[in-house]
Every structure is written in structure tokens, then in C-alpha cells.
Design a protein around this motif. Structure first.
Motif, PDB file in Angstrom:
ATOM      1  N   THR A   1       0.796  -1.230   0.000  1.00 53.65           N
ATOM      2  CA  THR A   1       0.000   0.000   0.000  1.00 53.65           C
ATOM      3  C   THR A   1       0.824   1.273   0.000  1.00 53.65           C
ATOM      4  O   THR A   1       0.368   2.303  -0.472  1.00 53.65           O
ATOM      5  CB  THR A   1      -0.986  -0.015   1.185  1.00 53.65           C
ATOM      6  N   GLY A   2       2.047   1.249   0.539  1.00 54.07           N
ATOM      7  CA  GLY A   2       2.885   2.450   0.525  1.00 54.07           C
ATOM      8  C   GLY A   2       2.233   3.609   1.248  1.00 54.07           C
ATOM      9  O   GLY A   2       1.873   3.518   2.427  1.00 54.07           O
ATOM     10  N   SER A   3       2.040   4.714   0.540  1.00 53.49           N
ATOM     11  CA  SER A   3       1.404   5.904   1.116  1.00 53.49           C
ATOM     12  C   SER A   3      -0.076   5.705   1.380  1.00 53.49           C
ATOM     13  O   SER A   3      -0.720   6.558   2.007  1.00 53.49           O
ATOM     14  CB  SER A   3       1.579   7.098   0.176  1.00 53.49           C
ATOM     15  N   GLY A   4      -0.617   4.581   0.886  1.00 52.63           N
ATOM     16  CA  GLY A   4      -2.054   4.331   1.012  1.00 52.63           C
ATOM     17  C   GLY A   4      -2.860   4.928  -0.117  1.00 52.63           C
ATOM     18  O   GLY A   4      -4.094   4.938  -0.061  1.00 52.63           O
ATOM     19  N   CYS A   5      -2.205   5.385  -1.183  1.00 50.69           N
ATOM     20  CA  CYS A   5      -2.920   6.124  -2.225  1.00 50.69           C
ATOM     21  C   CYS A   5      -4.031   5.307  -2.874  1.00 50.69           C
ATOM     22  O   CYS A   5      -5.144   5.821  -3.092  1.00 50.69           O
ATOM     23  CB  CYS A   5      -1.945   6.642  -3.268  1.00 50.69           C
ATOM     24  N   ILE A   6      -3.767   4.032  -3.183  1.00 50.92           N
ATOM     25  CA  ILE A   6      -4.803   3.205  -3.811  1.00 50.92           C
ATOM     26  C   ILE A   6      -5.927   2.916  -2.827  1.00 50.92           C
ATOM     27  O   ILE A   6      -7.112   3.131  -3.123  1.00 50.92           O
ATOM     28  CB  ILE A   6      -4.196   1.890  -4.331  1.00 50.92           C
ATOM     29  N   ALA A   7      -5.565   2.447  -1.652  1.00 47.27           N
ATOM     30  CA  ALA A   7      -6.563   2.076  -0.647  1.00 47.27           C
ATOM     31  C   ALA A   7      -7.449   3.255  -0.270  1.00 47.27           C
ATOM     32  O   ALA A   7      -8.680   3.135  -0.193  1.00 47.27           O
ATOM     33  CB  ALA A   7      -5.861   1.523   0.595  1.00 47.27           C
ATOM     34  N   LEU A   8      -6.845   4.410  -0.050  1.00 47.47           N
ATOM     35  CA  LEU A   8      -7.606   5.582   0.392  1.00 47.47           C
ATOM     36  C   LEU A   8      -8.484   6.131  -0.724  1.00 47.47           C
ATOM     37  O   LEU A   8      -9.606   6.581  -0.477  1.00 47.47           O
ATOM     38  CB  LEU A   8      -6.653   6.653   0.904  1.00 47.47           C
TER      39      LEU A   8
ATOM     40  N   ASP B   1       1.603  -3.808   3.877  1.00 50.38           N
ATOM     41  CA  ASP B   1       2.927  -3.462   3.387  1.00 50.38           C
ATOM     42  C   ASP B   1       3.958  -4.121   4.287  1.00 50.38           C
ATOM     43  O   ASP B   1       3.703  -4.356   5.478  1.00 50.38           O
ATOM     44  CB  ASP B   1       3.123  -1.940   3.400  1.00 50.38           C
ATOM     45  N   ILE B   2       5.121  -4.410   3.727  1.00 55.55           N
ATOM     46  CA  ILE B   2       6.199  -4.989   4.523  1.00 55.55           C
ATOM     47  C   ILE B   2       6.876  -3.943   5.402  1.00 55.55           C
ATOM     48  O   ILE B   2       7.485  -4.259   6.411  1.00 55.55           O
ATOM     49  CB  ILE B   2       7.242  -5.660   3.610  1.00 55.55           C
TER      50      ILE B   2
ATOM     51  N   VAL C   1      -9.548   2.970   6.863  1.00 56.31           N
ATOM     52  CA  VAL C   1      -8.894   1.871   6.148  1.00 56.31           C
ATOM     53  C   VAL C   1      -8.055   1.105   7.152  1.00 56.31           C
ATOM     54  O   VAL C   1      -7.376   1.700   7.995  1.00 56.31           O
ATOM     55  CB  VAL C   1      -8.008   2.391   4.997  1.00 56.31           C
ATOM     56  N   LYS C   2      -8.096  -0.209   7.075  1.00 59.02           N
ATOM     57  CA  LYS C   2      -7.283  -1.046   7.953  1.00 59.02           C
ATOM     58  C   LYS C   2      -5.920  -1.255   7.323  1.00 59.02           C
ATOM     59  O   LYS C   2      -5.824  -1.672   6.172  1.00 59.02           O
ATOM     60  CB  LYS C   2      -7.977  -2.394   8.168  1.00 59.02           C
ATOM     61  N   PHE C   3      -4.858  -0.970   8.079  1.00 58.39           N
ATOM     62  CA  PHE C   3      -3.504  -1.167   7.582  1.00 58.39           C
ATOM     63  C   PHE C   3      -2.804  -2.232   8.411  1.00 58.39           C
ATOM     64  O   PHE C   3      -2.834  -2.198   9.645  1.00 58.39           O
ATOM     65  CB  PHE C   3      -2.712   0.141   7.618  1.00 58.39           C
ATOM     66  N   VAL C   4      -2.163  -3.183   7.700  1.00 56.82           N
ATOM     67  CA  VAL C   4      -1.575  -4.358   8.338  1.00 56.82           C
ATOM     68  C   VAL C   4      -0.166  -4.574   7.791  1.00 56.82           C
ATOM     69  O   VAL C   4       0.067  -4.447   6.583  1.00 56.82           O
ATOM     70  CB  VAL C   4      -2.425  -5.619   8.067  1.00 56.82           C
ATOM     71  N   GLU C   5       0.769  -4.921   8.660  1.00 56.91           N
ATOM     72  CA  GLU C   5       2.114  -5.267   8.213  1.00 56.91           C
ATOM     73  C   GLU C   5       2.130  -6.711   7.728  1.00 56.91           C
ATOM     74  O   GLU C   5       1.721  -7.621   8.453  1.00 56.91           O
ATOM     75  CB  GLU C   5       3.122  -5.086   9.344  1.00 56.91           C
ATOM     76  N   ALA C   6       2.591  -6.924   6.502  1.00 59.24           N
ATOM     77  CA  ALA C   6       2.633  -8.274   5.933  1.00 59.24           C
ATOM     78  C   ALA C   6       3.615  -8.304   4.777  1.00 59.24           C
ATOM     79  O   ALA C   6       3.734  -7.337   4.020  1.00 59.24           O
ATOM     80  CB  ALA C   6       1.244  -8.712   5.456  1.00 59.24           C
ATOM     81  N   ASP C   7       4.319  -9.413   4.641  1.00 57.71           N
ATOM     82  CA  ASP C   7       5.299  -9.614   3.578  1.00 57.71           C
ATOM     83  C   ASP C   7       4.677 -10.484   2.500  1.00 57.71           C
ATOM     84  O   ASP C   7       4.371 -11.662   2.726  1.00 57.71           O
ATOM     85  CB  ASP C   7       6.550 -10.282   4.160  1.00 57.71           C
ATOM     86  N   VAL C   8       4.481  -9.911   1.314  1.00 56.18           N
ATOM     87  CA  VAL C   8       3.825 -10.643   0.235  1.00 56.18           C
ATOM     88  C   VAL C   8       4.636 -11.873  -0.191  1.00 56.18           C
ATOM     89  O   VAL C   8       4.073 -12.836  -0.734  1.00 56.18           O
ATOM     90  CB  VAL C   8       3.575  -9.707  -0.968  1.00 56.18           C
ATOM     91  N   LEU C   9       5.937 -11.858   0.059  1.00 57.15           N
ATOM     92  CA  LEU C   9       6.770 -12.995  -0.328  1.00 57.15           C
ATOM     93  C   LEU C   9       6.745 -14.114   0.691  1.00 57.15           C
ATOM     94  O   LEU C   9       7.306 -15.189   0.452  1.00 57.15           O
ATOM     95  CB  LEU C   9       8.212 -12.539  -0.557  1.00 57.15           C
TER      96      LEU C   9
END
Length: 304
Positions: free
Chosen positions: A142-149, A164-165, A184-192
Motif C-alpha cells: 500500500t505504501g502511502s495508502g494512495c490506492i486504498a484511500l 505493506d512490509i 482503512v485497515k492497515f496491516v504489516e505483511a510480507d507478500v513474499l
């Protein structure tokens, strides 16, 4: 809100070891020359963005202000930011925010600066979920959250999660959510790390959207210094394998993140869009869409 400085005040402004007495247009011309001499791309646009944002005025107001001088506090902020830009820092980092669709978002070197192409990705998602009352959307990286927001703001019933990692990036995204008044809910997660227990809770989304790192390491040297030297490595580069993150997203979807008839929407490197699409052939309807420059930029997959 950023400060708004009146353009008709006559103020003698001290900057470093000399005195500056400038009308707004003169200041703009000076900043433009300084950025152009430093090799900043699109120096005129960057200077206009910097000056109008710090003065809190429109370009029309700036060009019509032919008398008076810029207030000293504003002049110092503008010159300080211009100095950072001459060292090839992106102007958005120099002033601390960027615009994305109709959002004004905090940006730091912990997050990638949102691009116009990603605005188009949001358009593609919204056009396909407007008929859904409360779609569940997962934004990976998500980075800055631009898409999610943006999705949350333009589809107020959407239930949006961004992951986002980078914990530092998530902090920026949370600041942006709070400043925009968006939930918006933000969660730390590693896609790999698909086997990570974190991903077991990601189930039954209507949309999985992502603009993952997709620049191969070998292309890094060819990038402008604004990107290469300042934007976060973790958000940009995919190593030697341009499909690495897309394979991981496919695995997450296969593990149950996407419900039947759900949508995957991905931004890709123009050179690898067809290969990304190939990862999903046989599992759903796959479509490649071009960006406004005519480059293959987006892969959309509708699951059966």
C-alpha cells in the motif's frame, strides 16, 4: 492545511548571507533557473509546483502578482526546498506531500511517490466494483495508502485493507487516512512470505489490487536520480526476477484471499505485462490494458 501567504506584501527577506527582495514571478523565475541549472527534469513545472504550494496560491494568481514581494518566511521555505531539489530530491519530498486523484497525501522517502498510471489503476478497479454495495478490497504493497484511500473515498461502502512490509510506510499511510478522515485497515505483511500465519486471515476479498515492485535491478542505473537515489528500494525493485511479486500474489489468491468471481487488478512493467498475464491464464478471464501513454501497464483477472 498549508500556509497561505499574501502576494502583495512588501517584505525584505533575509536568505543565507544576502538579502532577497523579490516579486512572486521573479522568485519563480529564479527557482526555475536554479533547478534547470542543476539538471532537474521538467524544471519549470517543478518550480511552479513548489512556489505555488508554499505560497498557497494558484498558478494564475502567481502569474498575475507582478508587484510586491514574497514574505520572508515563505521565501526561505521556497529556497530551502529548491536547494533540496537541486540535489535531485523529488519536489514532493521537498515539500512533504503529493496529490493523487483528489487526495493530498503525506509522502516521505519511506514511500514511493504516487504516479498518474496508478490513478488509472484505481479507475479500472472502481469501474468494476461500483455495482457492489460493500466490496472487500485488499491493497498489497500500500505504501502511502494512495490506492486504498482513493478506493475508500470514492466508494464509501468499500471495506478496504492495505498491507505493506514496511512499518515506516504503514505509519505514513495511517497519517494519510487520519488526515483524510477515511477508515482503512492497515496491516504489516510480507507478500513474499505466503506461508506466514499473517496471510491466513486474508480471506474472501472481492478485489486484490497491487502496484508491487517491478523494476529489475539492472534498470536501476538508467533511472533519474530523483527515483534512483531517493525513493525506497523496497517499493521499486524486484531483483533479477520481474515476475517474483506477481507469483506471490497469485499464490496468495490461490490460498483463498479472493472469493469466486473476484477481481485481481495489477500494475506492471510495460515490458512484462504479457508474462504477468500468463501467470493467470487458465484460472480466469485475463485482460491487458494500456496506460495513457499506450504502454501495456495493467493486468486484470476476473476469477470464475
Amino acid at each position: 492545511m498549508h500556509a497561505s501567504y499574501p502576494l502583495n506584501r512588501f517584505v525584505v527577506s533575509a536568505y543565507r548571507n544576502f538579502v532577497v527582495i523579490m516579486a512572486p514571478r521573479e522568485l519563480l523565475d529564479t527557482v526555475t533557473r536554479r533547478l534547470a541549472d542543476a539538471g532537474v527534469p521538467a524544471a519549470e513545472y517543478a518550480a511552479r509546483f513548489l512556489v505555488t504550494e508554499i505560497l498557497g496560491c494558484s498558478a494564475a494568481e502567481l502569474f498575475s502578482a507582478t508587484t510586491g514581494a514574497v514574505p520572508d518566511a515563505a521565501a526561505e521555505r521556497i529556497f530551502d526546498a529548491a536547494d533540496q531539489c537541486t540535489r535531485r530530491m523529488p519536489v514532493q519530498y521537498a515539500i512533504g506531500y503529493a496529490y493523487f486523484r483528489d487526495l493530498r497525501l503525506r509522502v516521505t522517502p519511506d514511500v514511493m511517490i504516487p504516479r498518474p498510471e496508478t490513478e488509472q489503476l484505481v479507475d479500472l478497479v472502481l469501474s468494476r466494483i461500483r455495482h457492489l454495495y460493500a466490496p472487500r478490497v485488499l491493497d498489497i504493497g500500500t505504501g502511502s495508502g494512495c490506492i486504498a484511500l482513493s478506493i475508500r473515498k470514492e466508494h464509501p461502502q468499500a471495506q478496504v485493507t492495505g498491507c505493506d512490509i514496511s512499518q515506516a510506510a504503514l505509519e505514513v499511510a495511517k497519517v494519510n487516512a487520519e488526515s483524510q478522515g477515511l477508515e482503512v485497515k492497515f496491516v504489516e505483511a510480507d507478500v513474499l512470505a505466503v506461508e506466514d500465519g499473517t496471510w491466513r486471515s486474508f480471506r474472501g476479498f472481492d478485489v486484490v489490487v497491487s502496484n508491487p515492485p517491478y523494476i529489475p535491478d539492472q534498470e536501476r542505473i538508467a533511472l533519474q536520480p530523483e527515483v534512483r537515489d531517493h525513493e525506497p528500494v523496497v517499493a521499486l525493485y524486484c531483483g533479477a526476477d520481474p515476475l517474483k511479486f506477481y507469483r506471490a500474489i497469485a499464490d496468495i489468491v490461490q490460498a483463498g484471499a479472493l472469493r469466486p468471481a473476484g477481481l485481481i487488478a495489477l500494475e506492471t512493467h510495460a515490458d512484462y505485462a504479457s508474462q504477468v498475464a500468463g501467470l493467470f491464464e487458465g484460472v480466469g478471464h485475463v485482460e491487458i490494458r494500456e496506460d495513457y501513454a499506450g504502454l501495456s501497464r495493467f493486468v486484470l483477472v476476473r476469477y470464475p
